[in-house]
Design an enzyme around this catalytic site. Structure first.
Site, PDB file in Angstrom:
ATOM      1  N   ARG A 102       0.993  -1.570  -0.047  1.00  0.00           N
ATOM      2  CA  ARG A 102       0.281  -0.126  -0.537  1.00  0.00           C
ATOM      3  C   ARG A 102       0.666   1.401  -0.148  1.00  0.00           C
ATOM      4  O   ARG A 102       1.915   1.087   0.329  1.00  0.00           O
ATOM      5  CB  ARG A 102      -0.775  -0.205   1.044  1.00  0.00           C
ATOM      6  CG  ARG A 102      -2.044   0.865   1.451  1.00  0.00           C
ATOM      7  CD  ARG A 102      -3.299   1.509   0.484  1.00  0.00           C
ATOM      8  NE  ARG A 102      -4.025   2.035   1.217  1.00  0.00           N
ATOM      9  CZ  ARG A 102      -4.716   2.178   0.149  1.00  0.00           C
ATOM     10  NH1 ARG A 102      -5.146   1.983  -1.120  1.00  0.00           N
ATOM     11  NH2 ARG A 102      -6.130   2.872   0.247  1.00  0.00           N
ATOM     12  N   THR A 374      -9.460   0.821  -9.452  1.00  0.00           N
ATOM     13  CA  THR A 374      -8.602  -0.201  -8.741  1.00  0.00           C
ATOM     14  C   THR A 374      -8.708  -1.691  -9.769  1.00  0.00           C
ATOM     15  O   THR A 374      -9.891  -1.497 -10.675  1.00  0.00           O
ATOM     16  CB  THR A 374      -9.193  -0.575  -7.723  1.00  0.00           C
ATOM     17  OG1 THR A 374      -8.948   0.424  -6.434  1.00  0.00           O
ATOM     18  CG2 THR A 374      -8.448  -1.819  -6.980  1.00  0.00           C
ATOM     19  N   THR A 392      -4.006  -0.735  -7.051  1.00  0.00           N
ATOM     20  CA  THR A 392      -4.983   1.193  -7.564  1.00  0.00           C
ATOM     21  C   THR A 392      -4.050   1.586  -8.041  1.00  0.00           C
ATOM     22  O   THR A 392      -3.163   1.632  -6.795  1.00  0.00           O
ATOM     23  CB  THR A 392      -5.720   1.087  -6.268  1.00  0.00           C
ATOM     24  OG1 THR A 392      -6.693   1.732  -6.629  1.00  0.00           O
ATOM     25  CG2 THR A 392      -5.362   1.225  -5.352  1.00  0.00           C
ATOM     26  N   ASN A 394      -6.470   4.591  -6.649  1.00  0.00           N
ATOM     27  CA  ASN A 394      -6.988   4.647  -6.090  1.00  0.00           C
ATOM     28  C   ASN A 394      -8.123   5.326  -6.883  1.00  0.00           C
ATOM     29  O   ASN A 394      -9.255   4.329  -7.947  1.00  0.00           O
ATOM     30  CB  ASN A 394      -7.052   6.205  -5.620  1.00  0.00           C
ATOM     31  CG  ASN A 394      -7.997   6.651  -4.195  1.00  0.00           C
ATOM     32  OD1 ASN A 394      -9.198   5.641  -4.073  1.00  0.00           O
ATOM     33  ND2 ASN A 394      -8.544   8.037  -3.740  1.00  0.00           N
ATOM     34  N   GLU A 412      -3.854   8.157  -3.880  1.00  0.00           N
ATOM     35  CA  GLU A 412      -4.763   7.515  -2.534  1.00  0.00           C
ATOM     36  C   GLU A 412      -4.925   8.215  -1.329  1.00  0.00           C
ATOM     37  O   GLU A 412      -5.543   7.324  -0.455  1.00  0.00           O
ATOM     38  CB  GLU A 412      -3.114   6.224  -2.507  1.00  0.00           C
ATOM     39  CG  GLU A 412      -4.309   4.880  -1.988  1.00  0.00           C
ATOM     40  CD  GLU A 412      -4.710   4.309  -3.219  1.00  0.00           C
ATOM     41  OE1 GLU A 412      -6.188   4.036  -2.685  1.00  0.00           O
ATOM     42  OE2 GLU A 412      -4.355   4.167  -3.931  1.00  0.00           O
ATOM     43  N   ASP A 415      -7.490   7.975   0.501  1.00  0.00           N
ATOM     44  CA  ASP A 415      -8.458   7.305   1.112  1.00  0.00           C
ATOM     45  C   ASP A 415      -7.659   7.959   3.126  1.00  0.00           C
ATOM     46  O   ASP A 415      -8.714   6.907   3.417  1.00  0.00           O
ATOM     47  CB  ASP A 415      -7.409   5.505   0.811  1.00  0.00           C
ATOM     48  CG  ASP A 415      -8.762   5.683   0.269  1.00  0.00           C
ATOM     49  OD1 ASP A 415      -9.500   5.782  -0.070  1.00  0.00           O
ATOM     50  OD2 ASP A 415      -7.871   4.433  -0.628  1.00  0.00           O
ATOM     51  N   SER A 444      -7.475   0.972   3.809  1.00  0.00           N
ATOM     52  CA  SER A 444      -8.355   0.669   1.892  1.00  0.00           C
ATOM     53  C   SER A 444      -9.669   0.031   2.165  1.00  0.00           C
ATOM     54  O   SER A 444      -9.671  -0.875   3.667  1.00  0.00           O
ATOM     55  CB  SER A 444      -7.518   0.025   1.716  1.00  0.00           C
ATOM     56  OG  SER A 444      -7.569  -1.027   0.423  1.00  0.00           O
ATOM     57  N   GLY A 465     -13.857  -1.244  -7.016  1.00  0.00           N
ATOM     58  CA  GLY A 465     -14.928  -1.000  -6.794  1.00  0.00           C
ATOM     59  C   GLY A 465     -15.327   0.331  -5.495  1.00  0.00           C
ATOM     60  O   GLY A 465     -15.764   0.374  -4.655  1.00  0.00           O
ATOM     61  N   GLY A 466     -14.136   0.565  -4.726  1.00  0.00           N
ATOM     62  CA  GLY A 466     -14.049   1.728  -4.190  1.00  0.00           C
ATOM     63  C   GLY A 466     -14.453   1.454  -3.030  1.00  0.00           C
ATOM     64  O   GLY A 466     -14.551  -0.620  -2.007  1.00  0.00           O
TER      65      GLY A 466
HETATM   66  N1  GLY Z   1      -8.814   3.279  -2.827  1.00  0.00           N
HETATM   67  C1  GLY Z   1      -9.393   1.865  -2.856  1.00  0.00           C
HETATM   68  C2  GLY Z   1      -9.335   1.603  -1.287  1.00  0.00           C
HETATM   69  O1  GLY Z   1      -8.269   1.063  -1.440  1.00  0.00           O
HETATM   70  O2  GLY Z   1      -9.698   0.982  -0.689  1.00  0.00           O
END
Ligand code: GLY
Length: 561
Positions: A102, A374, A392, A394, A412, A415, A444, A465-466
């Site tokens: 990440r 993503t 991703t 983001n 990112e 987030d 995330s 899908g966030g």
């Molecule tokens: N950027 C979307 C997630 O990591 O949930």
């Protein structure tokens, strides 16, 4: 010579790596059965890259590395080297591993960096341009995976397909052409001085050749020097200079300090299944445990029955309220993981559940102890090793900032919780646990997941899908485990989503029975139709072999071997 033939000759002759899918449009397979494994990804060319690595003797991790780099080329809206992600790996003996690559906040990041003098969030600052960018983790992640688990031990080979696709180009799908055209004005606004295939004046159509020469050079630097080729040397110098010039925060110190981390997976039982998923800084594994625990006592009535949907909506709402309060980067904030994932906690959490009425989201708070892009791919190798990997930038194309080096940079930082209670790109709210701190990883929802049954590999899945990622993975699992669906049916079926705030239950347009919608409304749920949710890739072990399924919602492609 007609243009198409010229292009094909060029592609095939210049290419030291050739893909079968070199025609101007692609034929995708959504579901296939295989005896020896295979994979599904978001793009036919990335799937081809992966199957070739498997055929050449690579294991699932080798294929994952090659696919990850290929997606950075052929699926630039989410595939990346300028972003980050998570990988779940089950080796052929059943060992389970979770890799966190990440992004991190730069060392110069501050808690209120997106607030004005009145403590209000400045719109766009965490989503567009240089300040939105977290320190990328993808290249370090691929190197960490390679060092520990590669079978081929041939880094060059894993990078070669991506370099070839970037240097020689690939043909855009109709969907990609449309997305690039839509984003063009933003690319030009954010990158006024850069010449690139993202910013040129061309309006793309299906079948256009998309060439990324600068990206090919950056990938070659990574091929030559592994992660040092990205976090040090010319590529890093260019990124740091660009950050300085554009008001960004990332320094050489940030790049050199970045490390991917192996973490303990979140593992829990649901009936006869053992589910393994991603721990923090993903909320995926913890919430998945909460969702399963919250329905374990439920007597399932049938797919999209009012009773089942109501229960699932209520469980989702409570779990997302907990997400907002309790979960952040575990290296910075103490998360009550054991409590949140325990069966007794969720039983208590559901004690005010009313089978006839919705619990109004505003009265649902956390318990007492917290443009969706993503991409995900699922792989099983010949020996039964399995990878679920979600990665991703983001938002779609991340921050829209194109690095001097031809790759897209993430956004990112959005987030994080910019301010307590302020919704991010996905409407998610957060608090102390997910506040911005130097070198912290942002929370995330990515949920790469591997399920076992009777100790054996059973399912490999995940989706973009966030905020909807977790509920989509959960619903696909329930579709298989409770409704007896095939992997393909479980993936293609209609999805719905509730995340506590906002208070609506979102469902995919035109796919729910109107009478069910009415029933749920009469119970107090606010129902709202929306565009497709997620693009899932899954593999299910069946008595006939591996069922490999790719989502109909896009250009996704499944191959077995
Ligand atoms: N950027 C979307 C997630 O990591 O949930």
């Amino acid at each position: 010579m007609p243009l198409l033939i010229v292009m094909l000759v060029f592609l095939l002759s210049a290419s030291s790596y050739s893909c079968k899918n070199t025609q101007k449009s692609y034929v995708t397979t959504k579901s296939t059965i295989s005896q020896s494994g295979g994979l599904a990804t978001a793009h036919p060319l990335a799937t081809e890259v992966g199957i070739q690595i498997l055929r050449d003797g690579g294991n699932a991790v080798d294929a994952a590395i090659a696919v990850h780099f290929a997606l950075a080329v052929v699926y630039p809206s989410a595939g990346n080297i300028g972003g980050g992600g998570f990988m779940m790996y089950r080796d052929k003996e059943g060992g389970m591993y979770a890799l966190d690559f990440r992004e991190k906040a730069p060392k110069l990041a501050t808690q209120d960096m997106y607030l004005d003098d009145n403590q209000n969030v400045i719109p766009g600052l965490s989503t567009k341009g240089s300040l939105a960018v977290g320190v990328p983790g993808a290249v370090a992640g691929m190197e960490a995976a390679y060092e520990r688990f590669s079978q081929l031990k041939d880094w060059n080979k894993l990078l070669e397909p991506a370099i070839t696709l970037a240097r020689n180009g690939f043909y855009l799908t109709a969907l990609q052409a449309e997305k690039l055209n839509k984003k063009k004005s933003t690319f030009v606004e954010i990158n006024p001085a850069i010449e690139s295939p993202f910013t040129n004046s061309k309006s793309y159509v299906e079948g256009d050749l998309f060439v990324q020469k600068d990206l090919a050079k950056t990938l070659t630097a990574i091929q030559n020097s592994m992660s040092e080729g990205f976090y040090q040397g010319e590529v890093a110098d260019k990124l740091v200079a660009q950050m300085k010039e554009r008001g960004g925060l990332i320094t050489h110190d940030d790049l050199q300090a970045y490390e991917a981390i192996w973490r303990d997976p979140i593992t829990f039982m649901y009936k006869e299944y053992t589910v393994h998923s991603m721990p923090p800084p993903s909320s995926g594994g913890i919430l998945l445990a909460q969702l399963f625990n919250g329905v374990e006592a439920h007597d399932f009535k049938g797919f999209h029955s009012t009773e089942d949907m109501h229960r699932i909506i209520e469980v989702e709402s409570r779990s997302y309220a907990d997400r907002a309060h309790f979960i952040g980067d575990q290296d910075f904030y103490s998360i009550p993981v054991r409590e949140l994932t325990s069966k007794s906690y969720m039983a208590e959490r559901m004690s005010d559940y009313d089978e006839n009425n919705a619990t109004l989201p505003d009265s649902t708070s956390h318990g007492n102890i917290e443009s969706e892009e993503t991409t995900h791919f699922s792989i099983v190798d010949q020996a039964g090793g399995a990878v679920a990997l979600t990665t991703t930038l983001n938002g779609s194309y991340g921050s829209s900032l194109i690095a001097n080096g031809g790759y897209l940079l993430n956004n990112e930082m959005d987030d994080f919780s910019s301010k307590v209670g302020h919704p991010n790109l996905y409407g998610l709210v957060g608090a102390e646990a997910n506040k911005i701190e130097p070198e912290k990883r942002m929370l995330s929802s990515m949920t790469p997941t591997i399920v076992e049954k009777d100790g054996q590999l059973y399912m490999v899945l995940g989706t973009p899908g966030g905020s909807t990622i977790i509920t989509s993975v959960f619903q696909a699992c329930i579709n298989v485990m409770e409704y007896g669906m095939s992997m393909n049916d479980a993936i293609q079926s209609c999805r719905f989503h509730h995340q506590w705030k906002p208070s609506e239950v979102f469902y995919e347009e035109d796919c729910l029975n109107p009478s069910i919608i009415k029933n749920l409304q009469s119970m107090g749920h606010t129902m709202k139709s929306r565009s497709p949710i997620g693009r899932m890739e899954g593999i299910l072990v069946t008595k006939d072999g591996y069922e490999i399924a790719a989502d109909k919602r896009g250009d996704n492609h499944a191959i077995g071997y």
